[in-house]
Design an enzyme around this catalytic site. Structure first.
Site, PDB file in Angstrom:
ATOM      1  N   ASP A  17      -6.134  -0.103  22.292  1.00 19.23           N
ATOM      2  CA  ASP A  17      -7.295   0.495  21.628  1.00 19.23           C
ATOM      3  C   ASP A  17      -8.426  -0.494  21.372  1.00 19.23           C
ATOM      4  O   ASP A  17      -9.527  -0.086  21.010  1.00 19.23           O
ATOM      5  CB  ASP A  17      -6.866   1.114  20.289  1.00 19.23           C
ATOM      6  CG  ASP A  17      -5.973   2.316  20.498  1.00 19.23           C
ATOM      7  OD1 ASP A  17      -6.301   3.120  21.389  1.00 19.23           O
ATOM      8  OD2 ASP A  17      -4.965   2.458  19.797  1.00 19.23           O
TER       9      ASP A  17
ATOM     10  N   HIS B 107       1.288  -4.364  17.412  1.00 17.96           N
ATOM     11  CA  HIS B 107       2.033  -3.263  18.023  1.00 17.96           C
ATOM     12  C   HIS B 107       3.491  -3.366  17.624  1.00 17.96           C
ATOM     13  O   HIS B 107       4.019  -4.477  17.495  1.00 17.96           O
ATOM     14  CB  HIS B 107       1.921  -3.310  19.560  1.00 17.96           C
ATOM     15  CG  HIS B 107       2.274  -2.020  20.185  1.00 17.96           C
ATOM     16  ND1 HIS B 107       3.564  -1.685  20.501  1.00 17.96           N
ATOM     17  CD2 HIS B 107       1.500  -0.956  20.523  1.00 17.96           C
ATOM     18  CE1 HIS B 107       3.567  -0.467  21.023  1.00 17.96           C
ATOM     19  NE2 HIS B 107       2.338   0.002  21.043  1.00 17.96           N
TER      20      HIS B 107
HETATM   21  N1  CMC Z   1      -3.916  -6.709  11.102  1.00 13.73           N
HETATM   22  C1  CMC Z   1      -3.353  -7.549  10.200  1.00 13.73           C
HETATM   23  N2  CMC Z   1      -2.023  -7.662   9.980  1.00 13.73           N
HETATM   24  C2  CMC Z   1      -1.227  -6.890  10.715  1.00 13.73           C
HETATM   25  C3  CMC Z   1      -1.735  -5.995  11.687  1.00 13.73           C
HETATM   26  C4  CMC Z   1      -3.128  -5.929  11.859  1.00 13.73           C
HETATM   27  N3  CMC Z   1      -3.652  -5.082  12.748  1.00 13.73           N
HETATM   28  N4  CMC Z   1      -0.700  -5.337  12.269  1.00 13.73           N
HETATM   29  C5  CMC Z   1       0.415  -5.815  11.684  1.00 13.73           C
HETATM   30  N5  CMC Z   1       0.105  -6.755  10.759  1.00 13.73           N
HETATM   31  C6  CMC Z   1       1.043  -7.555   9.955  1.00 13.73           C
HETATM   32  C7  CMC Z   1       1.561  -6.750   8.767  1.00 13.73           C
HETATM   33  O1  CMC Z   1       0.754  -6.924   7.640  1.00 13.73           O
HETATM   34  C8  CMC Z   1       2.947  -7.334   8.601  1.00 13.73           C
HETATM   35  O2  CMC Z   1       2.802  -8.570   7.950  1.00 13.73           O
HETATM   36  P1  CMC Z   1       3.971  -9.155   6.985  1.00 13.73           P
HETATM   37  O3  CMC Z   1       5.227  -9.190   7.810  1.00 13.73           O
HETATM   38  O4  CMC Z   1       3.505 -10.516   6.585  1.00 13.73           O
HETATM   39  O5  CMC Z   1       4.082  -8.191   5.840  1.00 13.73           O
HETATM   40  C9  CMC Z   1       3.388  -7.629  10.033  1.00 13.73           C
HETATM   41  O6  CMC Z   1       2.176  -7.832  10.782  1.00 13.73           O
HETATM   42  C10 CMC Z   1       4.170  -6.487  10.688  1.00 13.73           C
HETATM   43  O7  CMC Z   1       3.389  -5.309  10.522  1.00 13.73           O
HETATM   44  P2  CMC Z   1       4.027  -3.873  10.421  1.00 13.73           P
HETATM   45  O8  CMC Z   1       3.041  -2.953   9.814  1.00 13.73           O
HETATM   46  O9  CMC Z   1       5.390  -3.951   9.808  1.00 13.73           O
HETATM   47  O10 CMC Z   1       4.195  -3.560  11.965  1.00 13.73           O
HETATM   48  P3  CMC Z   1       4.512  -2.153  12.551  1.00 13.73           P
HETATM   49  O11 CMC Z   1       5.271  -2.395  13.787  1.00 13.73           O
HETATM   50  O12 CMC Z   1       5.132  -1.280  11.527  1.00 13.73           O
HETATM   51  O13 CMC Z   1       3.051  -1.543  12.854  1.00 13.73           O
HETATM   52  C11 CMC Z   1       0.999  -1.114  13.930  1.00 13.73           C
HETATM   53  C12 CMC Z   1       2.459  -1.545  14.103  1.00 13.73           C
HETATM   54  C13 CMC Z   1       0.412  -0.856  15.301  1.00 13.73           C
HETATM   55  C14 CMC Z   1       0.950   0.199  13.123  1.00 13.73           C
HETATM   56  C15 CMC Z   1       0.222  -2.224  13.197  1.00 13.73           C
HETATM   57  O14 CMC Z   1       0.209  -3.399  13.984  1.00 13.73           O
HETATM   58  C16 CMC Z   1      -1.207  -1.815  12.850  1.00 13.73           C
HETATM   59  O15 CMC Z   1      -1.425  -1.196  11.800  1.00 13.73           O
HETATM   60  N6  CMC Z   1      -2.202  -2.120  13.735  1.00 13.73           N
HETATM   61  C17 CMC Z   1      -3.564  -1.670  13.540  1.00 13.73           C
HETATM   62  C18 CMC Z   1      -3.711  -0.223  14.012  1.00 13.73           C
HETATM   63  C19 CMC Z   1      -3.686  -0.140  15.525  1.00 13.73           C
HETATM   64  O16 CMC Z   1      -4.368  -0.876  16.225  1.00 13.73           O
HETATM   65  N7  CMC Z   1      -2.931   0.846  16.029  1.00 13.73           N
HETATM   66  C20 CMC Z   1      -2.865   1.128  17.468  1.00 13.73           C
HETATM   67  C21 CMC Z   1      -1.518   0.808  18.044  1.00 13.73           C
HETATM   68  S1  CMC Z   1      -1.524   0.823  19.851  1.00 13.73           S
HETATM   69  C22 CMC Z   1      -1.903   2.436  20.274  1.00 13.73           C
HETATM   70  C23 CMC Z   1      -0.761   3.364  20.102  1.00 13.73           C
HETATM   71  O17 CMC Z   1      -0.599   3.938  19.031  1.00 13.73           O
HETATM   72  O18 CMC Z   1      -0.009   3.534  21.068  1.00 13.73           O
END
Ligand code: CMC
Length: 426
Positions: free
Chosen positions: A361, A304
């Site tokens: 989720d 998140h």
């Molecule tokens: N699985 C594996 N690695 C992950 C994941 C994951 N689900 N989420 C983040 N990371 C890693 C990412 O690869 C990055 O690694 P590094 O720094 O080594 O490159 C690091 O963690 C930070 O990730 P980010 O994409 O920069 O984080 P963000 O804050 O931009 O994205 C997120 C947040 C929710 C989009 C992401 O965690 C994700 O894609 N999660 C899976 C989709 C998901 O479950 N979404 C629902 C969110 S909660 C419901 C809502 O939307 O309110």
């Protein structure tokens, strides 16, 4: 004189005020930055940018806190109805009995959907995703319910219409996709039970309302009711900042929520667990792939932007999942797989170091499956829950005395001025 941050660029120095939120959040107010220094800030994904001040929802991502208008979400999940939560978010205070009665009457009065809208539903291709349909139909509401006389009337009635009609529209869309007759809302049923009845009642199998199922839906919707400036809410505010009508702004929010990185994750989690169940890949392979920077695979329902600890909504959802399945005597193999996957991920250094925990989720899809909601409707369920939050945020932004149309800047990286050369000259 309050605290300040000083920025010096070339020969220009500017003192920028530091502002504090009521929970001690700190921000630098850069409103004057560009005008006085010529520079802008660059913040892809707005991870460090506050787009507004807001008195609606407070989140602390380090401590796992979520409060609506100051009230912890745990308390609302225990004691409030979804209707009270919606009222609280939109009006700032929980309703008194008289206000709640009036709100219920209004929701009931506006719960029918114009009959002509049914023909739209009939004509979407069968495989259309319900989120695309919902977004289109919410936008179309403006043509069926044109602008009212006064702004106050317009806002109040439009808000009630949206809250009342969204569940009728979602259930109608499901019934029509099944080729079944639409079930109309019933004035004797409360908000959550009414929706379930519209979804599942049929002349050959009357729907029997189970209080545990109704309660699970109540909690599900309360947990989704607002989450401050997330992607879809920001979309609602951004689109609304152009002073477009509320229906169009909410329609934009629904479109943003559809994405698998946002609300669409609840569907994506179930698809991931099903792939594991059917032998597409193992739990170990899923964890390995999620850690591989060269693989776009992610553990859906994990991570998140704000929470760096266990999502407080996921904690409640996980408990409710166990309770509901036990009560309904359902043995869902996906729940066992989800728990195993969670355990593996949380004991892996990559997930620990990256602060990746289950989000709302991760377990919500299993709750929705137990309720009987089809997988492609999961994100629609999220959208119905999020509607009060979107409305509250839209209203707050419309009432903001510092309102300006949202118009971010950019750093241009394209070619310098280039002359056009016609094809025959090249
Ligand atoms: N699985 C594996 N690695 C992950 C994941 C994951 N689900 N989420 C983040 N990371 C890693 C990412 O690869 C990055 O690694 P590094 O720094 O080594 O490159 C690091 O963690 C930070 O990730 P980010 O994409 O920069 O984080 P963000 O804050 O931009 O994205 C997120 C947040 C929710 C989009 C992401 O965690 C994700 O894609 N999660 C899976 C989709 C998901 O479950 N979404 C629902 C969110 S909660 C419901 C809502 O939307 O309110």
């Amino acid at each position: 004189m309050g605290e300040k941050v000083t920025i010096t660029y070339q020969d220009k120095t500017i003192d920028l005020p530091v502002i504090f939120g009521s929970e001690g959040e700190v921000a630098v107010d850069i409103t004057r930055l560009r005008a006085e220094t010529g520079i802008i800030t660059l913040d892809p994904g707005y991870a460090n940018t506050g787009s507004c001040t807001s008195s609606i929802t407070f989140m602390d991502g380090e401590k796992g806190i979520l409060r609506y208008r100051g009230i912890p979400v745990e308390e609302l999940a225990k004691h409030a109805t979804f209707k009270e939560t919606a009222y609280l978010l939109i009006n700032g205070e929980p309703p008194c009995q008289a206000e709640l009665n009036r709100f219920s009457i209004l929701l009931n009065d506006h719960s029918l959907v114009h009959e002509d809208m049914q023909s739209f539903y009939q004509n979407f291709p069968r495989q259309s995703h319900p989120m695309g349909i919902l977004s289109g139909m919410v936008n179309a509401l403006r043509f069926f319910y044109p602008e009212l006389q006064t702004l106050e009337e317009e806002i109040n009635i439009t808000v009630t219409r949206l809250l009342a009609k969204i569940r009728t529209m979602a259930a109608m869309s499901y019934k029509i996709s099944q080729g079944h007759k639409v079930v109309y809302p019933r004035p004797d049923l409360a908000y959550c039970a009414n929706f379930l009845n519209m979804m599942f009642d049929s002349p050959v199998r009357p729907y029997v309302i189970d209080e545990d199922v109704v309660n699970a839906l109540r909690v599900f919707w309360i947990l989704h009711a607002d989450h401050e400036q997330n992607c879809s809410t920001s979309a609602v505010r951004l689109v609304g900042s152009a002073r477009v009508n509320l229906y169009a702004s909410i329609s934009a929010g629904i479109s943003a929520l559809w994405g698998p990185l946002h609300g669409g994750a609840n569907q994506a989690v179930i698809e991931m667990l099903r792939s594991i169940e059917s032998g597409g890949y193992t739990i170990d392979q899923a964890v390995r792939r999620a850690k591989d920077r060269n693989d776009s695979f992610r553990l859906m329902g994990f991570g998140h932007r704000v929470y760096k600890t266990y999502d407080p909504r996921a904690k409640i959802m996980k408990k409710m999942c166990d309770k509901l399945l036990a009560k309904l005597n359902i043995k869902d193999p996906l729940l066992d797989l989800a728990k195993e996957l969670e355990e593996k991920a949380l004991s892996d250094d990559y997930f620990v170091d990256h602060h990746l925990y289950p989000n709302v989720d991760f377990y919500s899809g299993i709750v929705l499956r137990a309720i009987g909601i089809p997988t492609n409707m999961f994100t629609v369920m999220f959208a119905i829950g999020r509607l009060p939050g979107w409305i509250a945020q839209w209203k707050e932004s419309a009432d903001d005395p510092n309102w300006r149309i949202a118009r971010p800047r950019q750093i241009y990286t394209g070619p310098p001025k280039t002359n056009f050369v016609s094809i025959d000259q090249r």
